[in-house]
Scaffold this active site. Structure first.
Site, mmCIF file in Angstrom:
data_model
loop_
_atom_site.group_PDB
_atom_site.id
_atom_site.type_symbol
_atom_site.label_atom_id
_atom_site.label_comp_id
_atom_site.label_asym_id
_atom_site.label_seq_id
_atom_site.Cartn_x
_atom_site.Cartn_y
_atom_site.Cartn_z
ATOM 1 N N ALA A 141 7.582 1.679 2.471
ATOM 2 C CA ALA A 141 7.920 1.796 3.892
ATOM 3 C C ALA A 141 8.048 3.272 4.240
ATOM 4 O O ALA A 141 8.253 4.120 3.371
ATOM 5 C CB ALA A 141 9.228 1.068 4.206
ATOM 6 N N GLU A 193 -0.390 -5.722 5.490
ATOM 7 C CA GLU A 193 0.947 -5.675 4.890
ATOM 8 C C GLU A 193 1.871 -6.679 5.567
ATOM 9 O O GLU A 193 2.636 -7.386 4.913
ATOM 10 C CB GLU A 193 1.541 -4.270 5.011
ATOM 11 C CG GLU A 193 0.868 -3.259 4.104
ATOM 12 C CD GLU A 193 1.371 -1.849 4.328
ATOM 13 O OE1 GLU A 193 1.738 -1.518 5.488
ATOM 14 O OE2 GLU A 193 1.419 -1.075 3.364
ATOM 15 N N LYS A 237 6.582 0.972 9.291
ATOM 16 C CA LYS A 237 5.505 0.971 8.294
ATOM 17 C C LYS A 237 4.189 1.290 8.995
ATOM 18 O O LYS A 237 4.086 1.126 10.208
ATOM 19 C CB LYS A 237 5.418 -0.387 7.593
ATOM 20 C CG LYS A 237 6.463 -0.537 6.496
ATOM 21 C CD LYS A 237 6.430 -1.909 5.829
ATOM 22 C CE LYS A 237 5.093 -2.176 5.185
ATOM 23 N NZ LYS A 237 4.670 -1.125 4.231
ATOM 24 N N SER A 244 0.847 -1.207 0.000
ATOM 25 C CA SER A 244 0.000 0.000 0.000
ATOM 26 C C SER A 244 0.878 1.251 0.000
ATOM 27 O O SER A 244 2.058 1.165 0.304
ATOM 28 C CB SER A 244 -0.872 0.008 1.259
ATOM 29 O OG SER A 244 -1.647 -1.170 1.323
HETATM 30 O O1 DER Z 1 1.653 2.372 5.352
HETATM 31 C C1 DER Z 1 2.601 1.811 4.816
HETATM 32 O O2 DER Z 1 3.419 1.066 5.402
HETATM 33 C C2 DER Z 1 2.828 2.105 3.364
HETATM 34 O O3 DER Z 1 3.654 1.135 2.835
HETATM 35 C C3 DER Z 1 3.342 3.520 3.227
HETATM 36 O O4 DER Z 1 3.790 4.018 4.458
HETATM 37 C C4 DER Z 1 4.465 3.651 2.239
HETATM 38 O O5 DER Z 1 4.655 5.014 2.047
HETATM 39 P P1 DER Z 1 4.774 5.648 0.590
HETATM 40 O O6 DER Z 1 3.473 6.297 0.299
HETATM 41 O O7 DER Z 1 5.906 6.607 0.752
HETATM 42 O O8 DER Z 1 5.080 4.538 -0.392
#
Ligand code: DER
Length: 236
Positions: A88, A108, A99, A30
């Site tokens: 991440a 996740e 995360k 995500s």
């Molecule tokens: O919530 C999460 O862990 C998602 O992977 C997110 O934090 C990742 O962030 P990004 O929008 O910078 O890819």
């Protein structure tokens, strides 16, 4: 923008290295970096994607897969995943991750654990030595709504004086509610707590009412960071 380009660079490089024709069951994370992962997988062509199944890590992730006309599956049908790629919020020198910036970290982590290979893709802002250096909002903790007030007290007692319930920003009064119907507590800790992320994870996870903790320790096979100068840093 430079940041979007670096997200795309990380995602494309990781897909080129880790999503091969023999990989059929693929977990999609995500956030704002994984759309570039899906874009690159689609570019591998209909032929190879025809007999693949893509497992989402939440509503946004599911929409990504559906809109890309990729075959949607679920982890209860496909509990053993070839490769999962995810974003991440921060990655330290040992590939421990914070995360949960997107409040999707329960699903996740399930799909990260279920995969033979779990890969992280991110822009250069996430590439860190010690967690808590660049991502300052604290450890995202998914909690049972019933227990949130007690948990705030207990997390503060663990050393997070500024722990707070994550409130929705605009469009909804009250707290953020996850895809699983839970709340999120963001718990900042100081640097020495993050020096041993695994022990911090264990202490938080044992608190009654915690559903899942946004610390992914020693799970990543590799982490790909796009840099502002157009290069890619790979940590493993
Ligand atoms: O919530 C999460 O862990 C998602 O992977 C997110 O934090 C990742 O962030 P990004 O929008 O910078 O890819």
């Amino acid at each position: 923008s430079v940041i979007e380009k670096s997200k795309r660079l990380a995602a494309w490089t990781a897909v080129d290295h880790h999503i091969r024709p023999e990989h059929k069951i693929i977990g999609i994370g995500s956030g704002s970096t994984v759309p570039y992962v899906v874009e690159r997988i689609v570019a591998q062509g209909e032929q190879v994607n025809r007999d693949r199944v893509f497992l989402p890590t939440g509503f946004q992730s599911k929409e990504l897969i559906v809109r890309a006309n990729l075959r949607l599956g679920d982890v209860d049908q496909y509990p053993n995943i070839d490769v999962t790629i995810d974003g991440a919020d921060e990655v330290d020198h040992e590939l421990n991750c914070i995360k949960g910036g997107g409040a999707c970290h329960l699903r996740e982590k399930v799909l990260a654990e279920a995969a033979d290979t779990w890969i992280v893709v991110a822009d250069y802002r996430k590439n860190s030595q010690t967690l808590g250096t660049t991502y300052r909002s604290g450890v995202p903790i998914e909690v049972a709504p019933f227990a949130y007030a007690k948990l705030l007290q207990n997390v503060r007692r663990l050393g997070s004086a500024d722990a707070a319930l994550r409130m929705a920003q605009g469009g909804k009064a009250g707290p953020v509610v996850t895809d699983n119907g839970n709340f999120v507590i963001d718990a900042p800790f100081d640097a020495d707590a993050f020096a041993d992320p695994h022990s911090l994870l264990a202490r938080i996870k044992l608190l009654t009412g915690v559903v899942e903790v946004g610390l992914f320790c020693k799970m990543a096979r590799a982490a790909y960071f796009g840099n502002a100068d157009g290069s890619v840093t790979i940590k493993w």
